[in-house]
Design a protein around this motif. Structure first.
Motif, mmCIF file in Angstrom:
data_model
loop_
_atom_site.group_PDB
_atom_site.id
_atom_site.type_symbol
_atom_site.label_atom_id
_atom_site.label_comp_id
_atom_site.label_asym_id
_atom_site.label_seq_id
_atom_site.Cartn_x
_atom_site.Cartn_y
_atom_site.Cartn_z
ATOM 1 N N THR A 281 -0.164 -6.851 1.190
ATOM 2 C CA THR A 281 -1.518 -7.256 1.546
ATOM 3 C C THR A 281 -1.954 -8.451 0.703
ATOM 4 O OG1 THR A 281 -2.660 -5.867 -0.092
ATOM 5 C CG2 THR A 281 -2.066 -4.829 2.028
ATOM 6 N N GLU A 282 -2.957 -9.149 1.180
ATOM 7 C CA GLU A 282 -3.469 -10.311 0.446
ATOM 8 C C GLU A 282 -4.064 -9.884 -0.891
ATOM 9 O OE1 GLU A 282 -6.126 -12.693 2.719
ATOM 10 O OE2 GLU A 282 -4.703 -13.029 4.359
ATOM 11 N N HIS A 283 -4.775 -8.757 -0.897
ATOM 12 C CA HIS A 283 -5.403 -8.300 -2.137
ATOM 13 C C HIS A 283 -4.350 -7.945 -3.183
ATOM 14 C CE1 HIS A 283 -8.955 -7.714 0.542
ATOM 15 N NE2 HIS A 283 -9.584 -8.123 -0.540
ATOM 16 N N LEU A 284 -3.265 -7.301 -2.751
ATOM 17 C CA LEU A 284 -2.195 -6.967 -3.685
ATOM 18 C C LEU A 284 -1.529 -8.235 -4.201
ATOM 19 C CD1 LEU A 284 -0.448 -4.932 -5.154
ATOM 20 C CD2 LEU A 284 0.901 -4.634 -3.065
ATOM 21 N N SER A 285 -1.275 -9.197 -3.319
ATOM 22 C CA SER A 285 -0.681 -10.466 -3.742
ATOM 23 C C SER A 285 -1.570 -11.181 -4.752
ATOM 24 C CB SER A 285 -0.447 -11.375 -2.524
ATOM 25 O OG SER A 285 0.524 -10.833 -1.672
#
Length: 321
Positions: A281-285
């Motif tokens: 996910t973008e948030h994890l990245s």
């Protein structure tokens, strides 16, 4: 029914859904259930309290997470409702109580951390899991042995050869010793006690109320920091397991999780790099990218071998999630 093996109770596994009662029951170190419901009828999930024996292992579940692992200190005994002031209903005033020695997990295990296929396979009469892999409504359930063993292994609470173990149950308030299970040659499961984790935790934090996360460098309250193994404990040899430098302080705000799962690794220079596991996910990245380039305070010439093991192990086992 559990039985004795060499004078020690052979343990059964139980799963207790505590929900809102977790706060009060964990503070008191008990499980409690009424005798009957408002219609004067017994309930199977309460009646199971009478089958718990001292030495049994209880998985404490609340808010979609496994919050603690407990050892039963007593069998079920008559007791008034410990949730003082929460009820005026007659049927909720009297019940039965089991005293527990609870060890709260530094990082709770979310239900989703237990693969759905496993939860579905563990469905049976009296099990906590239903056909969809969800958790059944009710209070106390018998946990299939294979499920109990899987959970304890994931939490590094299965004894290894060379562990320094004791048969003596510590006091309920003593937090420096973990209950672990020993699986015998005939498959019997026995609970023993290991002081190793408490010693490592004491080495990291002592009496400090605050400390820094070795990964992000933030100064945080002790309650938000985890005693994190740099090299997976299950893969350590006996000497490494007792090496006080095999652990680091990692925060429960995300650093411990992304390191443990291989989203980050530590370079031979002691600097955080993107790990072999792909962020889904973008948030994890974004979280991972904020850590990249930071110097790891726990990196030393001695711990370099542990960080190198972590990077190689995840390179071999990385999965897309």
């Amino acid at each position: 029914m559990n039985f004795k093996h060499g004078g020690i109770f052979v343990a059964k596994f139980w799963w207790v859904n505590q929900g809102q009662s977790y706060k009060w029951e964990s503070a008191l170190g008990v499980m409690w259930a009424p005798h009957v419901n408002e219609d004067g009828k017994t309930q199977h999930h309460w009646e199971r309290m009478d089958r718990v024996q001292p030495g049994d292992v209880i998985v404490n579940y609340a808010d979609m997470q496994i919050r603690a692992i407990s050892t039963a200190l007593t069998d079920a005994r008559p007791a008034a409702n410990p949730h003082v002031g929460l009820t005026e209903l007659e049927w909720e005033k009297d019940g039965r109580e089991i005293k527990l020695r609870m060890q709260e997990l530094e990082v709770p295990m979310h239900l989703s951390d237990v693969p759905e296929a496993l939860r579905k396979s563990w469905k049976s009469y009296g099990s906590p899991f239903n056909i969809k892999g969800g958790v059944n409504q009710g209070y106390l359930f018998e946990l299939p042995e294979e499920a109990g063993l899987w959970i304890m292994n994931e939490l590094s609470l299965v004894a290894e050869a060379g562990d320094d173990l004791s048969d003596v149950i510590p006091d309920a308030g003593e937090s420096e010793t973990d209950a672990v299970i020993v699986v015998g040659p005939d498959g019997e499961v026995v609970v023993k006690f290991r002081a190793e984790h408490g010693q490592l935790k004491k080495h990291l934090f002592g009496g400090k109320k605050e400390s820094e996360c070795a990964l992000c460098g933030k100064l945080l309250p002790r309650g938000l920091l985890v005693t994190s193994h740099i090299k997976k404990r299950a893969e350590c040899n006996p000497g490494e397991r007792m090496d006080k430098r095999v652990v680091m302080a990692a925060c429960a705000l995300g650093c411990d999780a992304v390191y443990e799962r291989g989203y980050i690794k530590v370079s031979p220079a002691g600097v955080i790099e993107i790990g072999p596991r792909i962020s889904a996910t973008e948030h994890l990245s974004a979280f991972v990218n904020d850590l990249v380039g930071k110097k790891v305070s726990a990196f030393t010439p001695h711990t370099a071998k542990y960080f190198a093991w972590h990077a190689k192990w995840h390179a071999r086992t990385a999965l897309h999630v």
